[in-house]
Structure formats: C-alpha cells, structure tokens
Design a protein around this motif. Sequence first.
Motif, PDB file in Angstrom:
ATOM      1  N   GLY A 259     -48.711 -30.445  43.947  1.00 25.71           N
ATOM      2  CA  GLY A 259     -49.261 -31.110  45.128  1.00 25.71           C
ATOM      3  C   GLY A 259     -49.003 -32.604  45.116  1.00 25.71           C
ATOM      4  O   GLY A 259     -48.736 -33.209  44.069  1.00 25.71           O
ATOM      5  N   GLY A 260     -49.048 -33.183  46.282  1.00 21.97           N
ATOM      6  CA  GLY A 260     -48.824 -34.622  46.404  1.00 21.97           C
ATOM      7  C   GLY A 260     -49.594 -35.178  47.589  1.00 21.97           C
ATOM      8  O   GLY A 260     -50.225 -36.211  47.499  1.00 21.97           O
ATOM      9  N   PHE A 261     -49.513 -34.484  48.720  1.00 25.63           N
ATOM     10  CA  PHE A 261     -50.227 -34.888  49.937  1.00 25.63           C
ATOM     11  C   PHE A 261     -49.886 -36.320  50.336  1.00 25.63           C
ATOM     12  O   PHE A 261     -50.716 -37.047  50.861  1.00 25.63           O
ATOM     13  N   GLY A 515     -45.375 -27.385  46.741  1.00 23.69           N
ATOM     14  CA  GLY A 515     -46.464 -26.503  47.140  1.00 23.69           C
ATOM     15  C   GLY A 515     -46.223 -25.846  48.486  1.00 23.69           C
ATOM     16  O   GLY A 515     -46.985 -24.978  48.899  1.00 23.69           O
ATOM     17  N   HIS A 518     -40.772 -23.750  50.022  1.00 26.53           N
ATOM     18  CA  HIS A 518     -39.424 -23.790  50.611  1.00 26.53           C
ATOM     19  C   HIS A 518     -38.510 -22.715  50.051  1.00 26.53           C
ATOM     20  O   HIS A 518     -37.617 -22.242  50.743  1.00 26.53           O
ATOM     21  N   SER A 521     -39.192 -19.776  52.184  1.00 28.16           N
ATOM     22  CA  SER A 521     -38.820 -19.973  53.590  1.00 28.16           C
ATOM     23  C   SER A 521     -37.313 -20.079  53.766  1.00 28.16           C
ATOM     24  O   SER A 521     -36.740 -19.448  54.664  1.00 28.16           O
ATOM     25  N   THR A 553     -39.393 -34.467  50.744  1.00 30.76           N
ATOM     26  CA  THR A 553     -40.416 -33.745  51.522  1.00 30.76           C
ATOM     27  C   THR A 553     -41.647 -34.603  51.798  1.00 30.76           C
ATOM     28  O   THR A 553     -42.330 -35.039  50.872  1.00 30.76           O
ATOM     29  N   TYR A 554     -41.872 -34.823  53.063  1.00 31.72           N
ATOM     30  CA  TYR A 554     -43.044 -35.567  53.578  1.00 31.72           C
ATOM     31  C   TYR A 554     -42.962 -35.441  55.088  1.00 31.72           C
ATOM     32  O   TYR A 554     -41.962 -34.926  55.644  1.00 31.72           O
ATOM     33  N   SER A 556     -43.994 -33.508  57.283  1.00 38.16           N
ATOM     34  CA  SER A 556     -43.746 -32.162  57.849  1.00 38.16           C
ATOM     35  C   SER A 556     -42.328 -32.082  58.406  1.00 38.16           C
ATOM     36  O   SER A 556     -42.097 -31.577  59.504  1.00 38.16           O
ATOM     37  N   ARG A 557     -41.397 -32.591  57.595  1.00 40.80           N
ATOM     38  CA  ARG A 557     -40.015 -32.682  58.041  1.00 40.80           C
ATOM     39  C   ARG A 557     -39.147 -31.551  57.502  1.00 40.80           C
ATOM     40  O   ARG A 557     -38.048 -31.314  57.998  1.00 40.80           O
ATOM     41  N   PRO A 560     -38.257 -28.479  60.095  1.00 38.57           N
ATOM     42  CA  PRO A 560     -37.486 -28.865  61.281  1.00 38.57           C
ATOM     43  C   PRO A 560     -36.227 -29.662  60.984  1.00 38.57           C
ATOM     44  O   PRO A 560     -35.371 -29.780  61.843  1.00 38.57           O
ATOM     45  N   GLN A 677     -42.551 -19.303  63.876  1.00 34.51           N
ATOM     46  CA  GLN A 677     -43.004 -19.365  62.485  1.00 34.51           C
ATOM     47  C   GLN A 677     -42.003 -18.601  61.608  1.00 34.51           C
ATOM     48  O   GLN A 677     -41.742 -17.428  61.848  1.00 34.51           O
ATOM     49  N   ASN A 679     -42.501 -18.053  58.283  1.00 36.76           N
ATOM     50  CA  ASN A 679     -43.345 -17.168  57.473  1.00 36.76           C
ATOM     51  C   ASN A 679     -44.812 -17.432  57.828  1.00 36.76           C
ATOM     52  O   ASN A 679     -45.396 -18.429  57.377  1.00 36.76           O
ATOM     53  N   VAL A 683     -47.462 -20.454  56.830  1.00 33.40           N
ATOM     54  CA  VAL A 683     -48.036 -21.313  57.875  1.00 33.40           C
ATOM     55  C   VAL A 683     -49.559 -21.298  57.763  1.00 33.40           C
ATOM     56  O   VAL A 683     -50.214 -22.349  57.786  1.00 33.40           O
ATOM     57  N   GLY A 748     -42.667 -28.512  62.611  1.00 32.11           N
ATOM     58  CA  GLY A 748     -43.360 -28.594  61.325  1.00 32.11           C
ATOM     59  C   GLY A 748     -44.820 -28.211  61.444  1.00 32.11           C
ATOM     60  O   GLY A 748     -45.378 -28.136  62.544  1.00 32.11           O
ATOM     61  N   GLY A 750     -46.997 -28.854  58.253  1.00 29.97           N
ATOM     62  CA  GLY A 750     -47.670 -29.224  57.006  1.00 29.97           C
ATOM     63  C   GLY A 750     -48.877 -30.141  57.155  1.00 29.97           C
ATOM     64  O   GLY A 750     -49.733 -30.182  56.276  1.00 29.97           O
TER      65      GLY A 750
HETATM   66  N1  MCN Z   1     -43.274 -23.214  58.108  1.00 28.27           N
HETATM   67  C1  MCN Z   1     -42.946 -22.035  58.761  1.00 28.27           C
HETATM   68  N2  MCN Z   1     -42.823 -22.032  60.117  1.00 28.27           N
HETATM   69  C2  MCN Z   1     -43.055 -23.138  60.844  1.00 28.27           C
HETATM   70  C3  MCN Z   1     -43.429 -24.348  60.203  1.00 28.27           C
HETATM   71  C4  MCN Z   1     -43.490 -24.357  58.819  1.00 28.27           C
HETATM   72  O1  MCN Z   1     -42.789 -21.006  58.114  1.00 28.27           O
HETATM   73  N3  MCN Z   1     -42.890 -23.130  62.171  1.00 28.27           N
HETATM   74  C5  MCN Z   1     -43.308 -23.265  56.652  1.00 28.27           C
HETATM   75  C6  MCN Z   1     -42.045 -23.970  56.126  1.00 28.27           C
HETATM   76  O2  MCN Z   1     -40.991 -23.098  56.035  1.00 28.27           O
HETATM   77  C7  MCN Z   1     -42.544 -24.506  54.799  1.00 28.27           C
HETATM   78  C8  MCN Z   1     -43.995 -24.855  55.079  1.00 28.27           C
HETATM   79  O3  MCN Z   1     -44.385 -24.077  56.226  1.00 28.27           O
HETATM   80  O4  MCN Z   1     -42.455 -23.491  53.830  1.00 28.27           O
HETATM   81  C9  MCN Z   1     -44.216 -26.352  55.411  1.00 28.27           C
HETATM   82  O5  MCN Z   1     -43.192 -26.795  56.227  1.00 28.27           O
HETATM   83  P1  MCN Z   1     -43.181 -28.202  56.999  1.00 28.27           P
HETATM   84  O6  MCN Z   1     -44.171 -28.186  58.076  1.00 28.27           O
HETATM   85  O7  MCN Z   1     -41.773 -28.484  57.335  1.00 28.27           O
HETATM   86  O8  MCN Z   1     -43.721 -29.282  55.946  1.00 28.27           O
HETATM   87  P2  MCN Z   1     -43.000 -29.821  54.630  1.00 28.27           P
HETATM   88  O9  MCN Z   1     -42.461 -28.683  53.892  1.00 28.27           O
HETATM   89  O10 MCN Z   1     -42.144 -30.961  54.942  1.00 28.27           O
HETATM   90  O11 MCN Z   1     -44.234 -30.315  53.794  1.00 28.27           O
HETATM   91  C10 MCN Z   1     -44.796 -31.594  53.926  1.00 28.27           C
HETATM   92  C11 MCN Z   1     -46.234 -31.476  54.353  1.00 28.27           C
HETATM   93  C12 MCN Z   1     -46.949 -32.707  54.126  1.00 28.27           C
HETATM   94  S1  MCN Z   1     -46.369 -34.055  54.966  1.00 28.27           S
HETATM   95  C13 MCN Z   1     -48.008 -32.785  53.262  1.00 28.27           C
HETATM   96  S2  MCN Z   1     -48.815 -34.263  53.042  1.00 28.27           S
HETATM   97  C14 MCN Z   1     -48.424 -31.654  52.555  1.00 28.27           C
HETATM   98  C15 MCN Z   1     -48.029 -30.399  53.157  1.00 28.27           C
HETATM   99  O12 MCN Z   1     -46.816 -30.388  53.633  1.00 28.27           O
HETATM  100  N4  MCN Z   1     -48.664 -31.694  51.244  1.00 28.27           N
HETATM  101  C16 MCN Z   1     -48.850 -30.524  50.573  1.00 28.27           C
HETATM  102  N5  MCN Z   1     -48.470 -29.277  52.592  1.00 28.27           N
HETATM  103  C17 MCN Z   1     -48.774 -29.272  51.263  1.00 28.27           C
HETATM  104  N6  MCN Z   1     -49.003 -28.117  50.625  1.00 28.27           N
HETATM  105  C18 MCN Z   1     -49.230 -28.150  49.294  1.00 28.27           C
HETATM  106  N7  MCN Z   1     -49.451 -26.979  48.658  1.00 28.27           N
HETATM  107  N8  MCN Z   1     -49.251 -29.297  48.581  1.00 28.27           N
HETATM  108  C19 MCN Z   1     -49.065 -30.476  49.184  1.00 28.27           C
HETATM  109  O13 MCN Z   1     -49.063 -31.602  48.477  1.00 28.27           O
END
Ligand code: MCN
Length: 834
Positions: A259-261, A515, A518, A521, A553-554, A556-557, A560, A677, A679, A683, A748, A750
């Motif tokens: 995790g990082g958040f 976390g 990916h 996904s 990764t940050y 929610s990029r 997309p 979505q 997965n 989500v 995105g 996340g």
């Molecule tokens: N996803 C999907 N369908 C969508 C959107 C997303 O299946 N329409 C899935 C993606 O394939 C991916 C996951 O959801 O497996 C997250 O995707 P995305 O929204 O692109 O976000 P990122 O992977 O870029 O993650 C970054 C985001 C952020 S900014 C923070 S802060 C955060 C978060 O994700 N920190 C997290 N989720 C976290 N989850 C965990 N466990 N730990 C963190 O530190």
Amino acid sequence: MTVTEAPPAAAVIGTRLLRREDPALLTGEARFTADLPIPGALHLALARSPYAHARIISIDTSAAAAMPGVVAVYTGADLADSWAAPMPCAWPVTEDMKNPAHYPLAANGKVAYVGDGVVAVVATSETAARDAVEAIDVEYEPLPAAIDLEEALADSTVIHDELGTNKCYTWALKVEGEDGAVDRAFKAAAHTVSERYVQQRLLPMAMEPRAIAAVPQPFGGDITLYSATQIPHILKVMTAITLGIPEHQVRVVAPAVGGGFGSKLNVYAEELLCMALSRKHNVPVRWNETRSENAQATVHGRGQIQNIELAADEQGKLTAIRIRLIGDMGAYLQLVTPGVPLLGGFLYAGVYELPAAYDFECTSVFTTMTPTDAYRGAGRPEATYAIERAMDSLATDLGVDPLELRRRNFIPKESYPYTAWSGLVYDSGDHDLAATEAARLADYDGVRARQKTQNVEGATKRLGIGVSSYFEMCGLAPSRVLASLNYSAGGWETATVRVLPTCKVQVVTGTAPHGQGHETSWSMIVADKLGISPDDIDVLHSDTAIAPMGLDTYGSRSLPVGGVAVAMACDKVIDKAKQIAAHQLEANADDLEFAGGAFTVQGSPDKSLPLAAIAFEAFTAHNLPDGLEPNLEAQVTYDPPNFSWPFGTHICVVEVDTDTGAVDVLQYVAVDDCGVQINPLIVEGQVHGGIVQGLAQALFEEAVYDHDGNLKTSTLAEYLVPAASDVPSLTLGHTETPSPTNQLGVKGVGEAGTIGAAPAVINAVVDALSGLGVRDVPMPASPFTVWTAIHKAGESRPSDTAGTEVGDHEGVTARTTTGGGDESTSNTDEGAAS
Ligand code: MCN
C-alpha cells in the motif's frame, strides 16, 4: 456475488476473476523490501529533530561513533558533497513559487519539523544504529512553531530564513465569460452561501511502512535501489539527478509493496541517504521505517482551509463559485506537494452546470509540520467535500431536498461531451442515473419518511441522510495539459506485449501496482484481446531493468492509461501476426478475421491458423513475409487525449446520539461509474477501501499537533484508523457509461470511494442535526465534536426556531439574498422533496 476461477478465453473482461496476486500475500510468501535477504548490508538510522523549529547550535557524535557496531556517523555538513541537487519538487506551480533548498539531512543549521533528519548513523545492525542515535547530542535553540496556517501566513515566525516569508505561492484560476461576471453573479444571486471548511491533516498509514535497501555493484558504479515505492521509474530519474549518477547506472526495484495511498509517490531523504552511503562504503545500506517514523517522516495528506461561496438563482441553479484556499505545505516541498491543491482547483463545481463564473485562488504556506503531499484523491476529495457540503447548505437555505437540488444542477446527460467553464472537456456522464440508482438502493424516500417520524422534539437518536455526487478527474494526462499546469513529468504510459515461442505471453507494464491488482487486470485485457487464457499471461512490472520506461501508479491512472496501452500493444501484435498468417495461408491480410485466438479467412472457415502456430513461426523466422522482423512483440507508449472522468453518487444514513455525540453509520450506498469494468471484484475492492478512507476522514482520523509542533498522534494508539468493526456493511451499485476516449471504455476507480465518502458522511451527520440548528460539524466528527456542535447551536439558536422539528430540510431558517445583495431572513417550508 459470484467469483470464478479462470474463465474460458475471450470472455474475461467483466468477470470476477480472483486476484492472482492474493495467494502470495495471504500465505506470507510475498517478499517486501524489508524481507529481502541482503548479505553484508549495513543499517541506517536517523537522529531526528525533537523540535518543530529550531536552530542547531552544535552536534556531538563522538559517543555514538564509539558505540559497538557503529561504522560511521554523518551530519548534513559531512554529506554536503554527496548531492548534485537538492531533493526534488516536480511541480513548481508558479514561476515565483518559493522552494527552500531541501537536503536529506538538515544542512542549513535549522530544523523545520519534528522528525526532520539531522544525523545519519550507519551500523552493522538495525539495533546498533538505533541505539547509537540515542547517544547523539544535538544542542538546539528552539524557535516558535508555526502550526496554524493563517498565523503562518502572517509570518510571525519565518521558517526558512532565506525565503523571508512563509508564503509558498498564490495560484489562481479565474474564469469569467466577461470581466466581473463572478462579482455580478454574486450581486444578482437569489441565494448565496458562504462556508468555511477545514481539511484536517491525515496520515496515509499504508500497512507496510517504508523500507529501502541500496545495493551497489562491486565494479563499475551501478547501483540497485530496492524501495517500497509507488514510483520506481520516477525514482530512478530523480535519484540519478539528485545524486549525480548516470541514469543508466541506477536500477530501481519495488518488490511487493504493502500500500501507499499516495505516500509512496515520493523521493525520500532515506532513499537518497541509503544510496549515497552505500556508494561511500561500497556495501549495501538498508533502512526500515518504524510506525512512529512513518507518522512523522512520511508525507501527510490534506491540510487545507477552504472558504467557498456559491451564488444561485431562485431555483438553486448555480450561477458562480468563489473559492479561497489555504494549503498547508508543511516544512518543505516534497515531490508534488504544491500541486495537490491545484488538482482540486478544477473540481469545485463538481458535477454541476456552471456558467463561466469561477474564481479559485489558492495560497500555500510553509508550516513547521511534516511535509504534505498526495494522499488518496490528492486535492479532489477536498474540492468535492467543499462543493458537496456547500450544496447541502444551499439546499437548507432554499428548503429544498439536497438530492433534488443536485438534480436541478447536474450537467445533463445530453450535454456530453461537455465543455466546462474551465475549457476541460468532460467526456461522458449520467449523473442523474447514478443518483437515481443510489437513491433506490438506499430507499431514500423511505429513509426521509422515517426521519420525519423519528426526529421529533426531544428525540435523542436523530436520523440523517447525506448525499454526495462527485467527479474523479483522473488518469492525469494528456502530457500537454500537465505541461500547462507546470507539472514536470508527462502523463503517458508504456506497455510491451511479447508472445513467446510457445504462445505464453509476457506483458511488461510501466505501471507499479502496490495493491491494485494490475497483474490480474492486465492479464484479463490481454486474454480477451489475444484469445488465450489469463493463466498463460505473465505481467512484469516495478523493476526498471525489466520495464525501463514508465510513469508508475497514482492518480487512478493505471487502467485508463497503462491498461489501455496494454490493449493497444495487443492490437499491434495482432497486426503483425496477421501479416504472418496471411503469408502462411496465402491469403490477403484484409480477408483475415481474428477471433478466439485464431486467424480465419473470411468465407473459408477451414482455412485458419491459431496464434500459437504464428508465434512459433515468428520465432523460427523460417518463412516470414519479406522484410518482416522475427518474433511477435509490440511496444506502445500511450498519451491519452483527455483525463478520465469517473463519477458517482454516494448516500450515507446515520443515527446521531445527541446525548453523547456518537455517530452510528446505519447504511452506506455507493453507485460509482468507472465506465467498463475490467474486473468488478477488483473494482469493488477499490471502492470499499476508498470509502473506508473517506469515512475515516469524516469520523475518525486526524493528525493532531500541539502548539509546540509536536505530533500527538504518532502511533496507532492515538491515530484512529478504523477497524473493520467500525465500518458498516457497504452497499455497492454501479452504472456503466463507457469512456469514449479509449478503446476499452474504461475510467479509473482507485480514488473514487475516498472522493465520494467524506461529504456523504458529514452531510448525513449535519442533516441529522440541522433541526437543532447545526449547520456544520468539522471533521473528524468525533462524539465530542458532534456534541460540541449540538451545544453551540443550542446556545446560538434563535428562540423561534429552537423547537422546530423537521424533515430536516423544512421549517429551518433560511437566509435569502435578494437581487441587490440585501439579506433577509425568512422561514420556509417549501420544497422538501420527501
Ligand atoms: N479497474 C477495473 N475497471 C475499471 C477501473 C479500474 O477493473 N473500470 C481496476 C484496474 O484494472 C486496477 C484497479 O481497478 O486493477 C485500479 O485501477 P485504477 O483506477 O486505474 O487505479 P491505479 O491502479 O492507478 O491505482 C491508483 C489508485 C490510487 S491513486 C490510490 S491512492 C490507491 C488506489 O489506487 N492506493 C491504493 N488503490 C489502492 N489500493 C491498495 N490496495 N493500496 C493502495 O495504496
């Protein structure tokens, strides 16, 4: 809810495939940085400042240096030659932004927050290093702390002498169709609200604190940095620049990251120290953060004072918005510290139609506290909180149900793609649908009816219902738009899809999951594209030797941008495979169809070639079309044409005990729309985690400093991260509005939960108490804070409304501003929708 084992190929996207990452995590097999066996490593420990603001008079390290196991002790001055540049800040938001030179150890004779690194000890064991830290004698001249943002802006004590001021920058985003439109709209408004909200500081508290190991190669100067980071690629560039090492000699590996958040989206002093000291001693140097150090020395989130004003017409339609923000930078600028308030700067109109009458100004200020930086949502939860709380105030003033007021203002579905007042184009949305679905799942009308019977005179258990509608604005691209915001990096992402000779596939991604799942996904995307099983696909990431280019990764990029890049790389692979298939089948490539993992000549189903045969052919290269390179592999770097615009509506139902101030969350409904979505199981996990973090800000968490600048909440005994038992069961729904800007239709997700949650919860708490005259409850709405708000409202409540009982949005005192800006006060009972 059903979950599935690996489904048949070509039907994978949209299924609830179990995360392939989880067995290693659940069985303890996953290797985190602190678990890595690194023979011969020395251990780093830091003597940190016990003062929030002080001048260093003297440092005596002699006793520490003489302790068993201690190899060396360094002050900032000792290491001055190790840095080719100060620690990086990648977001100089304005040309005149003040950025104090920041080095891994206090180097200018001053410390600026409790936890600021002063002396580094290198020893043969972690215990020896930490024991030696205790023996270091630093004499300080304490200076006044600056923990109040407004006082800090007044410069009563200046933290960085060389800057002469604590003000970091002022950044404005004023958009007016015609000059003075904002002021005119406020003058002409039928209704205005003016509110002040405080975004308390939060500690990101990833489950795994930071951990680092720098391993120099014995010859040639190469160095490998293992780090619990979200950004191996950015870290590689930044450490190379800061240390003056040729970039190709730096390899960064992020092993399993817990995790990082946002808090691991940074370049930290300890990373630079481990690298510099490992090169000095020519042995590996490692450092593991303690939980208290994590609280003090890892960046904090939020920290803003928001003043928001809304102007609206008779119906409550927004006509102008004015925001004045103060952003708490903390003691120094870390990687993206100054940019966080800007990210929110575009979102204070939320999901609502607004004419070109928007006036945002952010002033950021240095304080003597831990630096702030990105924390889940980074600016967007703050903005959403302000507009969604202010919309509820407006609803109260109008005597209109909050959901109804939102409906009156939603950008209509038909207006999409919608060019906002800012010039940004929101690609797609159906806010009314998400709100309607949330209201259905929450039985909104039913709860409002219950509220009327429950919240009667003298009731001590009051029901409240809170709504929040949001946009996420994520993906953080295209690069050109980021450039216009002075952000130093781009917004693209890379993907390589490599079909091996036996038709197993390697995907190399520039994203760096910690976390988010990916591996699962991306394998699903490739499985559908290439018509093979996800089990035959390996996803490689987070090692710059394997995935040299990427932006991590940050924001929610990853899906997309990075996930779409993976899909595009598959397309390239298919194009190349088609040429080989056409050659083999002696057919025209245009006549070939690719489906279910095989090419077939249209109209001749017997003439077909599976991808497996083509992969082997590409490998042997015995019979390829003239001029075609052997092997089946493609790389894509994708820079999206727009941000990603997920949205949704969250509804929270609470019961507030007016005797104790305790808030009981009875129900939480979230309807999020992240397009298609990939997965749904992932989500949901993302939304669950996000909501809990937003709910935690609303009800539990706060980084509390005393007047001397000491962090009072530096352990989990004081900092209230909610436990599972503190969190209600969450009801999730979703709508699906595919993004028109990418081939997968994805957006995105996340940060969505975090963005939607805090205002929904506080709106519910205030809604429960509005009949008692409560207009706001600050976060975190602890029992004491809620109780205090009730009693303060009771003291100041005019006698004519003191006994008013509610459906909480009727019968309340409304402030109505008429055309010329005059204020009058009237009772209203119109319009409560329920
Ligand atoms: N996803 C999907 N369908 C969508 C959107 C997303 O299946 N329409 C899935 C993606 O394939 C991916 C996951 O959801 O497996 C997250 O995707 P995305 O929204 O692109 O976000 P990122 O992977 O870029 O993650 C970054 C985001 C952020 S900014 C923070 S802060 C955060 C978060 O994700 N920190 C997290 N989720 C976290 N989850 C965990 N466990 N730990 C963190 O530190």
